[in-house]
Design an enzyme around this catalytic site. Structure first.
Site, short mmCIF file in Angstrom:
data_model
loop_
_atom_site.label_atom_id
_atom_site.label_comp_id
_atom_site.label_asym_id
_atom_site.label_seq_id
_atom_site.Cartn_x
_atom_site.Cartn_y
_atom_site.Cartn_z
CG HIS A 223 -8.90 -5.94 20.10
ND1 HIS A 223 -9.26 -5.55 18.82
CD2 HIS A 223 -7.69 -6.53 19.96
CE1 HIS A 223 -8.34 -5.90 17.97
NE2 HIS A 223 -7.36 -6.49 18.62
CE LYS A 225 -5.59 -2.42 19.45
NZ LYS A 225 -6.51 -3.39 18.83
CG ASP A 230 -3.80 17.87 29.81
OD1 ASP A 230 -3.68 17.15 30.81
OD2 ASP A 230 -2.90 18.61 29.38
CG HIS A 397 -3.25 -5.00 12.99
ND1 HIS A 397 -3.51 -4.04 13.95
CD2 HIS A 397 -3.56 -6.19 13.56
CE1 HIS A 397 -3.94 -4.62 15.06
NE2 HIS A 397 -3.97 -5.93 14.86
CE LYS A 399 -7.61 -3.82 14.34
NZ LYS A 399 -7.25 -5.06 13.77
CG ASP A 404 -22.65 5.90 0.04
OD1 ASP A 404 -22.35 4.99 -0.76
OD2 ASP A 404 -23.76 5.97 0.59
#
EC number: 2.7.8.-
Length: 479
Positions: A223, A225, A230, A397, A399, A404
């Site tokens: 899952h 991404k 470079d 979608h 996450k 704090d």
């Protein structure tokens, strides 16, 4: 002999129930969690007609064999990297120990396989347009190597734009690598992949098995991404490659997601994460590039890579540790809220400590069973004192975790069993007041577009809906 007599149907029913009982025993012996074992076992014993085939597809455990093979591949990969005199981050890691905020995350140095590194530059990318414009601009400027990894790649307008750019850079002599998940990108046409290979792009599908049997082993999904250009700039977050992530596909549009652009020593960690997954798929290392110099100042960052081959349940423990570290607030956004007992207990304890605990969830479902189970957990969280909000404009979608005034984390991990124990995930932890302030401003705008869930919402829910939620919760450990 009457082959269609009642006795034949009786034998068939007895056979199905016998197979269901055998499968239930198998589930008790092999499923990793008690909740998952109970959910599978009860359903296999009492309704094997509906659950036997799903168990063979989704629940059939190859955990031990898969984990052993994956860990062995990781060992081989690290030996190969060791020969390259890799891991250039010892001095940068020492600076992280002086941060009082990071010290509050006492388990994080051992929980994560990679250290917290100083002197990074981070940029918040708050929507799909900003994310992919930054990614494409970085790839266009590539001179040596491009590493690209997504869970989903679609052959649509955005996907073809990525396709053309990767072919272009490969034609210019840049080493280009694309890794996509075989389950998440199941609809990706062969022509898309073949065209990339013909253009010089190295392409692999992440799979837990080779051959046609892989389509029956759908539990282990990559899952993550990741984009690295470079060895200088990297990207991590929640976006996949598809037009829906640009908000152009109703009924879930406008899509709400978040990514981070980062440069500095932590980019080496992103490369190592990609190398680990690429080595599993190809048994070869991609190019690993170190810049000549790093910035003298910047943000503390730690890359937290988690997956089913970890010795700990890294992802779940990360959320528990982040929530326990909160003294004033912990704000979490996730498209799915199906917490395990440890995360639920951590949220309740944070409320009892007087912490401002907020959850931002979507108001529109993309998976109805998951949404139903998530709704029941949300009502229980509200009763425990957690403030729960439903984002209104479109599908949420992203996450994101904000703790704090200094700690934030953005990546691919959801608050559900699949991210906790099955998926390979990445979260970028940052420790910096200024960047945390940017995340706070972003979330405050999201909260303004959301409706808070109240006790009355739970009481006003129709009885049939409540029944559906409870049934969905029964199977939530195996979703």
């Amino acid at each position: 002999m009457d082959f269609f007599g009642p006795h034949v149907f009786g034998y068939l029913i007895a056979l199905i129930h016998s197979l269901g009982t055998i499968a239930a025993i198998h589930a008790v012996l092999t499923v990793r969690t008690a909740q998952g074992s109970i959910a599978w076992a009860l359903s296999l014993v009492f309704i094997p007609y509906l659950t036997l085939i799903p168990y063979l597809v989704f629940g059939r455990s190859t955990f031990d064999a898969y984990i052993k093979a994956r860990r062995q591949a990781n060992v081989e990969m690290r030996k190969a990297i060791a020969d390259l005199n890799w891991r250039p981050w010892v001095e940068e890691a020492l600076a992280a120990r002086n941060s009082q905020a990071y010290a509050a995350l006492r388990a994080m140095p051992k929980l994560g396989r990679m250290p917290c590194l100083a002197n990074n530059q981070v940029q918040l990318l708050v929507n799909g347009e900003a994310t992919f414009e930054a990614i494409f601009q970085a790839i266009e400027q590539a001179r040596h190597a491009v590493l690209v990894q997504f869970f989903i790649v679609h052959d649509d307008q955005l996907g073809r734009r990525l396709h053309n750019l990767l072919r272009q850079k490969a034609g210019e002599g840049v080493e280009v690598y694309l890794l996509y998940d075989g389950i998440g990108s199941h609809a990706l046409p062969h022509d898309y992949v073949d065209s990339l290979r013909e253009g010089g792009v190295r392409v692999k599908a992440f799979a837990t098995r080779s051959g046609w049997l892989n389509r029956f082993q759908v539990n282990f999904r990559n899952h993550r991404k990741v984009v690295v250009v470079d060895g200088l700039v990297g990207f991590v977050g929640g976006h996949n490659v598809g037009d829906e992530y640009l908000g152009s596909k109703p009924p879930l549009s406008p899509w709400r997601d978040t990514h981070v652009q980062v440069s500095g020593p932590v980019v080496a960690c992103l490369q190592e994460s990609f190398a680990e997954d690429w080595f599993w798929a190809a048994r070869q290392l991609p190019p690993l590039i170190l810049p000549d110099t790093y910035p003298d100042d910047g943000v503390l960052c730690q890359l937290l890579a988690s997956g089913p081959a970890d010795p700990f349940e890294t992802c779940s423990l990360f959320f528990v540790e982040a929530i326990h570290a909160a003294r004033e607030r912990v704000w979490i956004t996730s498209p799915y809220f199906i917490p395990d007992e440890a995360v639920s207990a951590a949220l309740r304890l944070a409320v009892l400590r007087g912490v401002d605990v907020r959850l931002l969830l979507p108001s529109r479902p993309d998976h109805r069973i998951v949404y139903a189970a998530s709704s029941l957990y949300a009502f229980e969280a509200v009763r425990a004192g957690v403030r729960v909000f439903r984002y209104g404009p479109g599908f949420l979608h992203q996450k994101v975790v904000l703790v704090d005034n200094e700690i934030s984390a953005i990546g691919s991990a959801n608050l559900d069993n699949r991210s906790f124990r099955l998926n390979f995930e990445l979260m970028l932890l940052t420790v910096d007041p200024a960047f945390a302030g940017e995340v706070e401003s972003m979330l405050l705008k999201d909260f303004e577009l959301a409706r808070e869930v109240t006790h009355e919402d739970s009481r006003e829910t129709h009885r049939l809906q409540q029944l559906g939620m409870r049934i969905a919760r029964l199977i939530s450990p195996i979703l």
